[in-house]
Structure formats: C-alpha cells, structure tokens
Scaffold this active site. Structure first.
Site, PDB file in Angstrom:
ATOM      1  N   CYS A 157      42.658  37.632  42.867  1.00 60.60           N
ATOM      2  CA  CYS A 157      43.655  38.700  42.729  1.00 60.60           C
ATOM      3  C   CYS A 157      43.729  39.563  43.984  1.00 60.60           C
ATOM      4  CB  CYS A 157      43.340  39.550  41.508  1.00 60.60           C
ATOM      5  SG  CYS A 157      41.651  40.165  41.509  1.00 60.60           S
ATOM      6  N   THR A 213      49.409  39.528  34.641  1.00 57.13           N
ATOM      7  CA  THR A 213      50.060  40.773  34.214  1.00 57.13           C
ATOM      8  C   THR A 213      50.833  40.576  32.911  1.00 57.13           C
ATOM      9  OG1 THR A 213      50.118  41.672  36.441  1.00 57.13           O
ATOM     10  CG2 THR A 213      51.780  42.506  34.922  1.00 57.13           C
ATOM     11  N   ALA A 214      51.488  39.418  32.745  1.00 59.13           N
ATOM     12  CA  ALA A 214      52.256  39.194  31.513  1.00 59.13           C
ATOM     13  C   ALA A 214      51.325  39.202  30.302  1.00 59.13           C
ATOM     14  CB  ALA A 214      52.998  37.859  31.609  1.00 59.13           C
ATOM     15  N   THR A 215      50.159  38.588  30.433  1.00 60.41           N
ATOM     16  CA  THR A 215      49.195  38.596  29.324  1.00 60.41           C
ATOM     17  C   THR A 215      48.670  40.012  29.105  1.00 60.41           C
ATOM     18  OG1 THR A 215      48.524  36.424  30.130  1.00 60.41           O
ATOM     19  CG2 THR A 215      47.228  37.345  28.359  1.00 60.41           C
ATOM     20  N   GLU A 261      42.511  44.412  34.346  1.00 60.83           N
ATOM     21  CA  GLU A 261      42.542  44.058  35.767  1.00 60.83           C
ATOM     22  C   GLU A 261      43.505  42.888  35.877  1.00 60.83           C
ATOM     23  OE1 GLU A 261      42.492  42.853  39.116  1.00 60.83           O
ATOM     24  OE2 GLU A 261      40.629  41.813  38.635  1.00 60.83           O
ATOM     25  N   GLU A 294      53.414  37.125  42.514  1.00 55.65           N
ATOM     26  CA  GLU A 294      52.068  36.583  42.683  1.00 55.65           C
ATOM     27  C   GLU A 294      52.106  35.067  42.559  1.00 55.65           C
ATOM     28  OE1 GLU A 294      49.015  37.330  39.667  1.00 55.65           O
ATOM     29  OE2 GLU A 294      47.621  37.788  41.282  1.00 55.65           O
ATOM     30  N   GLY A 324      43.195  39.077  33.945  1.00 64.97           N
ATOM     31  CA  GLY A 324      44.090  37.927  33.833  1.00 64.97           C
ATOM     32  C   GLY A 324      45.458  38.272  34.379  1.00 64.97           C
ATOM     33  N   LYS A 354      35.312  35.755  25.635  1.00 61.85           N
ATOM     34  CA  LYS A 354      36.087  34.512  25.670  1.00 61.85           C
ATOM     35  C   LYS A 354      36.418  34.186  27.121  1.00 61.85           C
ATOM     36  CE  LYS A 354      40.311  33.187  25.581  1.00 61.85           C
ATOM     37  NZ  LYS A 354      40.158  31.979  26.423  1.00 61.85           N
TER      38      LYS A 354
END
Ligand code: TXE
Length: 485
Positions: A287, A233-235, A253, A389, A231, A178
């Site tokens: 990133c 960090t929260a996800t 990552e 970030e 993606g 995806k």
C-alpha cells in the site's frame, strides 16, 4: 523447527481453542508462480466464527488478568519461535504469495519477529498517564477491549497479521483472525508456533475463508468488540458500514496511490534508487509503494533515462531463486487487472518505456501470474493510471515545473497514505512535507519504519493509526479513575 509440509497443510483446518478445527467445505491454495495446488484451504462460515468467538470469550478473563510482564514473556517466546522457523516461513510466504524468497527472508519474517519483540517491550515500558488536581488525583488504566477481529490482506501476510496480533495480545485481548484466502499459509503456521510458545488455548483463533463469508461474519459478530482491517478501499467501505453502527472500535488501513517527488536539487543516484525500490518492491503490491513519480522538469530526461535503465536491470523470475528481484503477482485475476491498466494507458496515449507485457519465463512458470516491471510516461497526472491504485509493478512518470504544481499533483488523488520526497533543501523538505495530505512522509528515503511511530492514512486510505502507543491505545479501553483527596 516444524516441518514445512505440516505447517502448510495446517491451513486445511481452522484453528479454534488451540487445535485444528475441520470445516465442511474447502477452497484451494495455489502457488501463483506455478499455478500448482499447495493445499486445500478451510472454508470457514459464520458457525465457525461463532465457535471461535466462544473460545476467545472463554479464554479472555484469564488472559486479561495476566500481568503485562507475563504476556510480554509469551510474546517474546512467539518471536523466538518465528525466528527459529525463519527459512521455513520465508519459503511458505514466497510460495503462497509470489514474492521473492529473498524478500520474505529479509523483510517479511524478520518484521514479524520484530512486531512481537517490539510490543513485548512496549507494554513492559508503557507509562500510564496521571493528572493531579489541587484536591484530587486522576489516573488512567488500560484494560482489554475483549474479542478482537483481525482481517488481513494477501500482500504482506505474516507481517501485517503480526502487526495487529502482537499489540492485541499484549494488551490482554483475545483474537479471531481471518487471513486472506489468497495467502493464508503463514497465518496457519503462526497458530502452531503460538501454541508451541505457550499461548493459552483460545487466545488466538483463526478462521480461514472468503471475505463475504468468514470475513463478514467476523465484522458483524455482536461479541467482537474491535475490528482492525487492512485491505482494499471498496471492502473498507463495506466493513465500516457493518461495524460502525455496532459501535465497534475500528481501524481501517486501506489503499494508497503514493507520490514520489523528486526535486532538481536531489542526490540523483539516491533518488533513482529510492524511486525504483518504492515502485517495485514486492511487485508493487504494498500500500506504501510510490507508483507515481513526479520529477522536476530540468532533471526529468536524465532521471527518466536512469530510472528506466535500473528497472530494466531488475531480475524477474522464479520467486524461489535467491537472485530474483521481482516475483509473481498474487493471482491470475490480479495480474489481469494490472494488465488491464496498462491496456488503458495505451489507449490514453502513454509511452511504454519498458515492460507492458506478460513475460516468458520458461519451463515451470508458464502458468504463473507474472507481469513485467512497467514504466509509463506521457500521461496526465489526473489520468486513471496515475490516480487509481493498480497495486502491481506499474509506475507512471510525470515532469513538473514548480513546487506548487508538484504538491497539487501529489495531493490530486482520493488516497492519502504516504509520500516520499527527494531534495537536499531542508526548508523545502519541511515546507512540502507540511502540505502533503498523507499520514506519512519520507524525506530522502522510503519505507523506513520505526515501530514507535503512527502508521495510517488520510482521505480514502483509511481511518485511525496503529503503531507504538497508538496501537496500545487502540487495542485497549482507557479508564480514568478520579480520587478525591
Ligand atoms: O482485497 P480485499 P482484494 C487493494 C489493491 C487490490 C484491491 C483489492 O488495490 O487490488 O485492494 O484487493 C477480506 N467483510 N489492496 O479484493 O477484498 C478478504 O478476505 C470482511 C490494498 O484482494 O479488501 C481479505 O482477508 N472481510 C491493501 C481482506 O478482506 C472481507 C492490501 C482484504 O481483501 C470482506 C490488499 C467483507 N465483506 C488489497 N470482503 C493494502 N491496504 O495494503 C473481503 N474481505
């Protein structure tokens, strides 16, 4: 070569079992530099993910039974197909993501080619371990994991998808991927190229759509045995929370807030050049970008002067213009997030040495998600702008007195992805590299990549490593066979 329009429009469908698969609902795919609609985008749901998993499962045994050499030959043909479409794919990536077309031509698309060629070579030449005992022989095999779920972000769309897809296919897995709903077009084009290259139907399936819908359905699907996610960090927290109790192989990552450390003994021309590149490549949407620059106080004034001068010389504008250095951010909401951080910096008393505004770029680009390259000074190294970030063209500059202070500031965030360090003192390079709490250190360079090396971060930047033999291990199950002699 395939037409750009037909490749772009293929994103209106998922790609399941080697052919376009319609969805009931659609999202919109817009050019972030102009706001114009490019194509409707398939909005995949759990039922589409399930269909993709069934196709991947059906294709799995035959694909997994092929020799490494046969699979490597197909990977090489995919690489050839991407290379033959380089100009078209670069134009697609630029229109979809906002990045300068020159950058896509120079970095994104060639790297996608390299990912396939590298992993074709890696499996052709891989050595599998054997351990001899006095009276027994152990040898270790690697077999496919099964169906792999690959979830990728919007900043380096084809580059990052192929970084996962190539080793997954090389090791005999089948895939449900995806791409980000914000930049899905090159992934849709890749599916067509894979088919043309002879990849069997069902080996690579693509479900477009939103994270909480299609993405969540992939992460939670019981027949997907491995998740590789890049993606925010929260996800990543959410993905790990779903996948870990299901004992899936997991690679995360996530974000970064990487320091560039410049010591007084550095070659200043090279350090300024490297620090500007590290901060603003791809509009700061990588990133690995060096978004905090720590500079030894004795050279700080000169460094600041030269750094700002060079940033002011960056040409921001139409991503389609081959002379553009800085294009559009990926979306208007993301541009607003970046602008919000600069507002916060103002409140915290930062000096804005350049940028700090939405630029006026003239006809056609008024609706674009642009933000001027911005240099902030005078903030504490523990301020929010220096530790969170931002993921945009915003960098903070900070003077430091001692090496210890520089290391402490560099390590003073929740992230631990990478750092770049500029010095001509070899002992210092070793000493400081050893103390930095990151997965990758560059000394007197930035983003120099050898695909054989481990890639990944520590702390909240993620879990696991990919690259070279780390990818071959991750995308396979090792089995030890012990024979009594
Ligand atoms: O990324 P998300 P976002 C950072 C950067 C950025 C922030 C948020 O700071 O500002 O993250 O970006 C899918 N289950 N990075 O919100 O949501 C989603 O559809 C499964 C750093 O755009 O993490 C997309 O395909 N999947 C970064 C992918 O996850 C889900 C690159 C990434 O989107 C999901 C991008 C869910 N519940 C952003 N929710 C890097 N490491 O390079 C979303 N997704």
């Amino acid at each position: 070569m395939t037409s750009q329009t037909s490749l772009m429009q293929s994103a209106a469908f998922n790609w399941i079992n080697g052919e376009p698969a319609p969805t009931q609902e659609h999202l919109e795919c817009r050019n972030p530099a102009t706001g114009r609609l490019i194509t409707p985008l398939a909005r995949g749901q759990a039922s589409d993910v399930d269909a993709a998993v069934r196709a991947a499962q059906a294709a799995g045994p035959a694909w997994g039974a092929r020799s490494f050499e046969e699979r490597a030959d197909i990977l090489d043909r995919i690489a050839d197909g991407i290379e033959a479409n380089l100009d078209v794919l670069a134009a697609i990536e630029s229109q979809d993501q906002g990045k300068p077309v020159s950058l896509a031509k120079r970095i994104d698309i060639p790297r996608a080619v390299a990912n396939f060629r590298f992993f074709a070579g890696a499996v052709r030449h891989q050595e599998l371990p054997s351990h001899r005992m006095a009276d027994a022989l152990n040898f270790t095999t690697r077999s496919p994991v099964g169906v792999c779920g690959l979830i990728t972000p919007w900043n380096l769309p084809l580059y990052l998808l192929t970084w996962k897809l190539a080793p997954a296919l090389a090791m005999g897995n089948t895939v449900v991927a995806k791409p980000s709903e914000l930049s899905p077009l090159s992934a849709a084009a890749l599916a067509v190229i894979c088919k043309q290259a002879g990849l069997p139907d069902g080996v690579f399936n693509l479900v477009h759509g939103l994270g909480p819908e299609a993405g969540q359905a992939i992460v939670g699907h019981p027949d997907i045995k491995l998740i590789s996610f890049t993606g925010g960090t929260a996800t990543g927290v959410h993905v790990a929370g779903t996948a870990a109790p299901m004992f899936k192989k997991l690679s995360l990552e996530l974000g970064g807030k990487n320091a560039t450390l410049v010591f007084a003994d550095a070659d200043l021309d090279k350090a300024v050049d490297g620090a500007v590149r590290a901060a603003f490549t791809n509009q700061g949407e990588i990133c690995l970008c060096g978004s905090r620059v720590l500079v030894e106080r004795s050279i700080y004034p000169e460094f600041e002067r030269r750094f700002v001068e060079q940033v002011k010389g960056l040409k921001m504008g139409d991503p389609a213009d081959p002379n553009t250095d800085v294009g559009a951010l990926n979306s208007l909401p993301h541009r607003d997030k970046v602008a919000g951080y600069v507002d916060l910096a103002r409140e915290e008393g930062a000096q804005i040495l350049c940028g700090g505004e939405v630029p006026e770029l003239g006809p056609g680009l008024e609706g674009g998600a642009f933000y001027a390259p911005t240099v902030l000074a005078g903030l504490s190294t523990s301020s929010r702008c220096a530790t969170e970030e931002i993921f945009g063209p915003v960098v903070t500059l900070h003077p430091f007195e001692t090496e210890e202070e520089a290391v402490e500031a560099a390590n003073g965030t929740r992230y631990g992805l990478s750092a770049s360090l500029w010095t001509t003192d070899l002992n210092r390079a070793h000493r400081v590299s050893a103390q930095l709490q990151v997965g990758m250190v560059w000394v007197n360079t930035w983003l120099k990549r050898d695909l054989r090396t481990p890639f990944g971060g520590t702390k909240d930047s993620g879990v696991g490593r990919e690259g070279g033999r780390w990818s071959l291990e991750f995308y396979s199950e090792s089995k030890n066979i012990c024979i009594q002699l």
